[in-house]
Design a protein around this motif. Structure first.
Motif, PDB file in Angstrom:
ATOM      1  N   LYS A  87       0.843  -1.210   0.178  1.00  8.29           N
ATOM      2  CA  LYS A  87       0.124  -0.011  -0.073  1.00  8.29           C
ATOM      3  C   LYS A  87       0.972   1.250   0.104  1.00  8.29           C
ATOM      4  N   ASP A  88       0.290   2.311  -0.420  1.00  5.94           N
ATOM      5  CA  ASP A  88       1.030   3.471  -0.440  1.00  5.94           C
ATOM      6  C   ASP A  88       1.899   3.913   0.742  1.00  5.94           C
ATOM      7  N   ASP A  89       1.384   3.769   1.969  1.00  4.10           N
ATOM      8  CA  ASP A  89       2.301   3.907   3.259  1.00  4.10           C
ATOM      9  C   ASP A  89       3.141   2.679   3.566  1.00  4.10           C
ATOM     10  N   GLY A  90       2.935   1.755   2.916  1.00  6.03           N
ATOM     11  CA  GLY A  90       3.605   0.330   3.162  1.00  6.03           C
ATOM     12  C   GLY A  90       5.136   0.359   3.450  1.00  6.03           C
ATOM     13  N   LYS A  91       5.558  -0.606   4.319  1.00  6.53           N
ATOM     14  CA  LYS A  91       6.864  -0.799   4.741  1.00  6.53           C
ATOM     15  C   LYS A  91       7.460  -2.104   4.332  1.00  6.53           C
ATOM     16  N   ILE A  92       8.592  -2.399   4.097  1.00  3.46           N
ATOM     17  CA  ILE A  92       9.351  -3.701   3.960  1.00  3.46           C
ATOM     18  C   ILE A  92      10.525  -3.726   4.901  1.00  3.46           C
ATOM     19  N   TYR A  93      10.406  -4.732   5.717  1.00  9.44           N
ATOM     20  CA  TYR A  93      11.302  -5.450   6.695  1.00  9.44           C
ATOM     21  C   TYR A  93      12.218  -6.475   6.171  1.00  9.44           C
ATOM     22  N   LEU A  94      13.428  -6.378   6.003  1.00 11.73           N
ATOM     23  CA  LEU A  94      14.375  -7.302   5.399  1.00 11.73           C
ATOM     24  C   LEU A  94      15.413  -7.888   6.576  1.00 11.73           C
ATOM     25  N   GLU A  95      15.779  -9.020   6.659  1.00  8.19           N
ATOM     26  CA  GLU A  95      17.005  -9.572   7.491  1.00  8.19           C
ATOM     27  C   GLU A  95      18.123  -9.433   6.399  1.00  8.19           C
ATOM     28  N   ILE A  96      18.930  -9.064   6.746  1.00  9.94           N
ATOM     29  CA  ILE A  96      20.383  -9.019   5.864  1.00  9.94           C
ATOM     30  C   ILE A  96      21.692  -9.765   6.755  1.00  9.94           C
ATOM     31  N   GLY A  97      22.559  -9.997   5.977  1.00  7.80           N
ATOM     32  CA  GLY A  97      23.799 -10.514   6.529  1.00  7.80           C
ATOM     33  C   GLY A  97      24.798  -9.583   6.974  1.00  7.80           C
ATOM     34  N   ILE A  98      26.000 -10.127   7.473  1.00 10.76           N
ATOM     35  CA  ILE A  98      26.908  -9.353   8.124  1.00 10.76           C
ATOM     36  C   ILE A  98      27.375  -8.445   6.883  1.00 10.76           C
ATOM     37  N   ASP A  99      27.808  -7.234   7.092  1.00 12.24           N
ATOM     38  CA  ASP A  99      28.356  -6.342   6.279  1.00 12.24           C
ATOM     39  C   ASP A  99      27.565  -6.213   4.921  1.00 12.24           C
ATOM     40  N   MET A 100      26.361  -6.344   5.158  1.00 12.84           N
ATOM     41  CA  MET A 100      25.518  -6.142   3.659  1.00 12.84           C
ATOM     42  C   MET A 100      24.699  -5.019   3.715  1.00 12.84           C
ATOM     43  N   ALA A 101      24.826  -4.243   4.584  1.00 12.63           N
ATOM     44  CA  ALA A 101      23.909  -2.954   4.857  1.00 12.63           C
ATOM     45  C   ALA A 101      23.931  -1.819   3.890  1.00 12.63           C
ATOM     46  N   LYS A 102      25.250  -1.499   3.494  1.00 10.33           N
ATOM     47  CA  LYS A 102      25.565  -0.589   2.460  1.00 10.33           C
ATOM     48  C   LYS A 102      25.101  -1.005   1.253  1.00 10.33           C
ATOM     49  N   ASP A 103      25.414  -2.245   0.808  1.00 11.66           N
ATOM     50  CA  ASP A 103      24.967  -2.768  -0.705  1.00 11.66           C
ATOM     51  C   ASP A 103      23.561  -2.805  -0.616  1.00 11.66           C
ATOM     52  N   VAL A 104      22.898  -3.415   0.220  1.00 10.07           N
ATOM     53  CA  VAL A 104      21.185  -3.652   0.300  1.00 10.07           C
ATOM     54  C   VAL A 104      20.501  -2.150   0.247  1.00 10.07           C
ATOM     55  N   LYS A 105      21.199  -1.115   0.794  1.00 12.47           N
ATOM     56  CA  LYS A 105      20.588   0.115   0.788  1.00 12.47           C
ATOM     57  C   LYS A 105      20.689   0.690  -0.555  1.00 12.47           C
ATOM     58  N   GLN A 106      21.858   0.712  -1.318  1.00 15.19           N
ATOM     59  CA  GLN A 106      22.215   1.194  -2.478  1.00 15.19           C
ATOM     60  C   GLN A 106      21.037   0.329  -3.552  1.00 15.19           C
ATOM     61  N   ILE A 107      20.933  -0.809  -3.373  1.00 17.94           N
ATOM     62  CA  ILE A 107      19.993  -1.622  -4.219  1.00 17.94           C
ATOM     63  C   ILE A 107      18.651  -0.928  -3.820  1.00 17.94           C
ATOM     64  N   PHE A 108      18.092  -0.801  -2.975  1.00 20.94           N
ATOM     65  CA  PHE A 108      16.572  -0.217  -2.685  1.00 20.94           C
ATOM     66  C   PHE A 108      16.564   1.201  -3.103  1.00 20.94           C
ATOM     67  N   ASN A 109      17.529   1.869  -2.830  1.00 21.62           N
ATOM     68  CA  ASN A 109      17.616   3.265  -3.220  1.00 21.62           C
ATOM     69  C   ASN A 109      17.466   3.791  -4.594  1.00 21.62           C
ATOM     70  N   ALA A 110      18.237   2.571  -5.274  1.00 23.27           N
ATOM     71  CA  ALA A 110      18.312   2.618  -6.888  1.00 23.27           C
ATOM     72  C   ALA A 110      17.051   2.311  -7.540  1.00 23.27           C
ATOM     73  N   ALA A 111      16.309   1.409  -6.709  1.00 26.87           N
ATOM     74  CA  ALA A 111      14.974   1.194  -7.132  1.00 26.87           C
ATOM     75  C   ALA A 111      13.881   2.084  -6.519  1.00 26.87           C
ATOM     76  N   GLY A 112      14.063   2.906  -6.093  1.00 26.53           N
ATOM     77  CA  GLY A 112      13.041   4.095  -5.641  1.00 26.53           C
ATOM     78  C   GLY A 112      12.700   3.955  -4.468  1.00 26.53           C
ATOM     79  N   TRP A 113      13.005   3.106  -3.676  1.00 22.33           N
ATOM     80  CA  TRP A 113      12.641   2.991  -2.178  1.00 22.33           C
ATOM     81  C   TRP A 113      13.173   4.041  -1.327  1.00 22.33           C
ATOM     82  N   SER A 114      12.515   4.538  -0.360  1.00 19.72           N
ATOM     83  CA  SER A 114      13.094   5.274   0.700  1.00 19.72           C
ATOM     84  C   SER A 114      13.539   4.642   2.006  1.00 19.72           C
ATOM     85  N   PHE A 115      14.901   4.741   2.340  1.00 19.72           N
ATOM     86  CA  PHE A 115      15.442   4.166   3.638  1.00 19.72           C
ATOM     87  C   PHE A 115      14.709   4.920   4.961  1.00 19.72           C
TER      88      PHE A 115
END
Length: 256
Positions: free
Chosen positions: A210-238
């Motif tokens: 939905k328009d105000d919906g959120k996604i919650y993701l588990e990530i592995g060690i040292d993956m935060a930077k890469d995952v953030k970049q992937i989602f930002n590039a796809a138009g998501w807001s961190f």
């Protein structure tokens, strides 16, 4: 075989704590069953895979070789959702790559949520279905076969919340412990240095929220930077990242 005898044998192999857990789950093992258990322990098979259950968020889940065993680290994801949506009496949740169903079951059991548990493994879905019904959540959680690579996996604007603990271990990663090697490979490993699942979810999941919906993701060690970049590039807001009890960034939250 008498329980005391079995306890002594298992204690010599794995220690009294593990022996006690096994005896409580298999109270009267035959000699053949005990021999089979000891062989599994010597091969490094996790206790959960031997007794077919694992506690997670205060709930007991059935597990087998077709599912990832619930991990304490994943409780961080459940906590994050429950804290953020504590004020809502009702919300809809989709669990992408549900496995045992532990994430969505723990959230629904402790909130007003309803939703759907999805996995591409039909064998894993049978496990999730069993856990949903064993926990009395059959009227609140449906189980669905599907792949997050499919843009039509869910109807548009379906969920308030999406949760996912996707495969995120890079092929060849030497940090994988022996116990994890008894989990299904499809639940552990991903291409593109462990990032392939996040790339697909980032691409497709906005349509399901939905328009105000959120996604919650588990990530592995040292993956935060890469995952953030992937989602930002796809138009998501961190929104935020959350550390587990070990101080490791374990959960990332993005908004549509």
């Amino acid at each position: 075989m008498q329980t005391n005898q079995a306890f002594t044998i298992l204690s010599e192999i794995s220690g009294p704590h593990i022996a006690r857990i096994i005896i409580e789950s298999v109270p009267k093992p035959s000699r053949l069953r005990l021999w089979h258990i000891t062989c599994q322990l010597k091969r490094g098979v996790p206790v959960a895979k031997i007794i077919h259950n694992k506690w997670f968020y205060g709930l007991r889940f059935y597990t087998n070789k077709y599912t990832l065993d619930p991990r304490p680290d994943t409780e961080t994801l459940v906590d994050a959702v429950l804290q953020d949506y504590a004020g809502l009496k009702k919300f809809t949740i989709a669990d992408i790559g549900t496995g045992t169903g532990c994430i969505i079951c723990a959230i629904v059991k402790n909130s007003g949520a309803t939703g759907v548990a999805i996995d591409k493994s039909r064998r894993a879905l049978r496990v999730a279905q069993k856990n949903v019904y064993d926990l009395g959540l059959g009227d609140k959680i449906s189980v669905q076969h599907g792949d997050f690579r499919n843009p039509q996996l869910l109807p548009a604007n379906y969920a308030d919340v999406i949760v996912s603990n996707p495969p995120y271990i890079a092929y060849g990663d030497k940090r994988v412990n022996d116990g994890a090697l008894h989990d299904p490979r499809m639940a552990l490993f991903a291409k593109h240095n462990g990032l392939a699942a996040y790339e697909q979810i980032a691409k497709n999941a906005k349509n399901w929220l939905k328009d105000d919906g959120k996604i919650y993701l588990e990530i592995g060690i040292d993956m935060a930077k890469d995952v953030k970049q992937i989602f930002n590039a796809a138009g998501w807001s961190f929104v935020k990242s959350i550390q587990d009890l070990g101080g490791i960034t374990r959960v990332m939250v993005f908004q549509k």
